[in-house]
Design a protein around this motif. Structure first.
Motif, PDB file in Angstrom:
ATOM      1  N   VAL A 159       0.839  -1.197   0.000  1.00 55.20           N
ATOM      2  CA  VAL A 159       0.000   0.000   0.000  1.00 55.20           C
ATOM      3  C   VAL A 159       0.875   1.249   0.000  1.00 55.20           C
ATOM      4  N   SER A 160       0.288   2.348  -0.463  1.00 53.15           N
ATOM      5  CA  SER A 160       1.051   3.589  -0.585  1.00 53.15           C
ATOM      6  C   SER A 160       0.080   4.751  -0.757  1.00 53.15           C
ATOM      7  N   ASP A 161       0.590   5.963  -0.564  1.00 58.54           N
ATOM      8  CA  ASP A 161      -0.205   7.152  -0.863  1.00 58.54           C
ATOM      9  C   ASP A 161       0.237   7.779  -2.187  1.00 58.54           C
ATOM     10  N   VAL A 162       0.798   6.971  -3.071  1.00 54.11           N
ATOM     11  CA  VAL A 162       1.240   7.464  -4.381  1.00 54.11           C
ATOM     12  C   VAL A 162       0.064   8.072  -5.127  1.00 54.11           C
ATOM     13  N   ASN A 163       0.307   9.178  -5.803  1.00 52.28           N
ATOM     14  CA  ASN A 163      -0.710   9.856  -6.598  1.00 52.28           C
ATOM     15  C   ASN A 163      -0.708   9.242  -7.997  1.00 52.28           C
ATOM     16  N   VAL A 178      10.697   3.946  -4.568  1.00 52.31           N
ATOM     17  CA  VAL A 178      10.450   4.356  -3.184  1.00 52.31           C
ATOM     18  C   VAL A 178      11.687   4.086  -2.347  1.00 52.31           C
ATOM     19  N   GLN A 179      11.712   4.692  -1.174  1.00 57.13           N
ATOM     20  CA  GLN A 179      12.768   4.428  -0.206  1.00 57.13           C
ATOM     21  C   GLN A 179      12.166   3.609   0.922  1.00 57.13           C
ATOM     22  N   GLN A 180      12.731   2.438   1.131  1.00 58.32           N
ATOM     23  CA  GLN A 180      12.160   1.498   2.083  1.00 58.32           C
ATOM     24  C   GLN A 180      12.195   2.042   3.506  1.00 58.32           C
ATOM     25  N   TRP A 233       4.905   4.369   1.851  1.00 58.36           N
ATOM     26  CA  TRP A 233       4.909   3.095   1.131  1.00 58.36           C
ATOM     27  C   TRP A 233       5.225   1.987   2.121  1.00 58.36           C
ATOM     28  N   GLN A 234       4.489   0.883   2.013  1.00 53.14           N
ATOM     29  CA  GLN A 234       4.758  -0.256   2.880  1.00 53.14           C
ATOM     30  C   GLN A 234       4.294  -1.546   2.203  1.00 53.14           C
ATOM     31  N   SER A 235       5.199  -2.495   2.090  1.00 52.97           N
ATOM     32  CA  SER A 235       4.824  -3.813   1.582  1.00 52.97           C
ATOM     33  C   SER A 235       4.481  -4.712   2.761  1.00 52.97           C
ATOM     34  N   MET A 236       3.829  -5.828   2.469  1.00 54.74           N
ATOM     35  CA  MET A 236       3.466  -6.778   3.511  1.00 54.74           C
ATOM     36  C   MET A 236       4.159  -8.109   3.213  1.00 54.74           C
TER      37      MET A 236
END
Length: 261
Positions: free
Chosen positions: A130-134, A154-156, A234-237
């Motif tokens: 998930v992310s807040d990317v436009n 992105v930067q982790q 940004w965050q992956s699961m």
């Protein structure tokens, strides 16, 4: 404009959850992460989804069938084997679920949905981040740069505190708690939100092709791969820890990826 979601992997690094369900159905705030991802795109007006199913794909199909019925007023005409939908209060989504093979690699899954995408520009993402990317800005960037593929860089998020160490007397000269990239702030990684042209299908051989390897490497070599830098959330699961982090953020009431009302 179609959005393709890769949702067929085994999710072995999250085996505590994926032993009983596919990773995209692991819940954050009581809803599967794939629902969160689709809400992100829908916020920007993109409501046509193609989901690449594989491992336990039937469960993803069952989720959407049940989700539709639970949010609709219906009449079941059992005698005549008919069902009539009166009203529903759900998203204006069109969801196409395709079985892309249980053992297919990411490139193979993309190749298998070629006929459903057609000769059009499309979004591609994974079913676990998930992310807040436009997405409007991402698409505008892609159209301006005229390449076959654009990835979101992105930067982790960092997991540990980082500091600079003065060698002579072991003094710490600078400290930051959990900086992006654990102190390596110039390190950008693939954030998993792509805009692609149909030409990319020519770079994928078949089911055994990993999208992130030969196809992306070839696109980069031919200068057909651009990076849209996203400095926001940004965050992956990838693990149970990541799932716990996302769940906590949701419960605190400030999930940065939630742009919808």
């Amino acid at each position: 404009m179609k959005t393709v979601i890769l949702a067929g992997g085994f999710g072995t690094r999250l085996s505590e959850e994926t032993g009983v369900r596919p990773k995209p159905l692991v819940e954050i705030g009581g809803m599967p992460i794939i629902w969160h991802i689709m809400k992100m795109y829908s916020h920007y007006g993109h409501n046509d989804f193609i989901i690449c199913c594989g491992y336990k794909g039937h469960m993803i199909k069952e989720f959407f069938a049940d989700y539709f019925l639970r949010h609709s007023d219906v009449t079941f005409d059992i005698k005549n084997n008919k069902m009539k939908i009166h009203t529903n209060a759900i998203e204006p989504w069109q969801v196409t679920l395709i079985d892309t093979g249980e053992n297919s690699m990411t490139g193979g899954r993309i190749k298998r949905i070629k006929e459903y995408v057609g000769n059009e520009t499309f979004f591609l993402t994974y079913g676990d981040g998930v992310s807040d990317v436009n997405f409007k800005e991402l698409l505008d960037f892609h159209n301006e740069r005229k390449a076959f593929a654009t990835l979101t860089a992105v930067q982790q998020p960092g997991r540990y505190g980082a500091f600079n160490l003065e060698d002579k007397n072991d003094k710490i000269t600078h400290f930051r708690e959990k900086p992006k990239g654990d102190g390596h702030e110039t390190a950008w990684i693939n954030g998993g939100f792509f805009v692609l042209e149909p030409e990319i299908f020519d770079y994928i051989e078949g089911d055994d092709t990993t999208w992130e390897r030969e196809p992306m490497e070839a696109l980069a070599k031919e200068k057909q791969l651009n990076a849209f830098k996203h400095e926001g959330y940004w965050q992956s699961m990838d693990s149970l820890r990541d799932r716990t982090v996302l769940e906590q953020i949701w419960r605190e009431g400030n999930p940065l990826w939630k742009k919808w009302s």
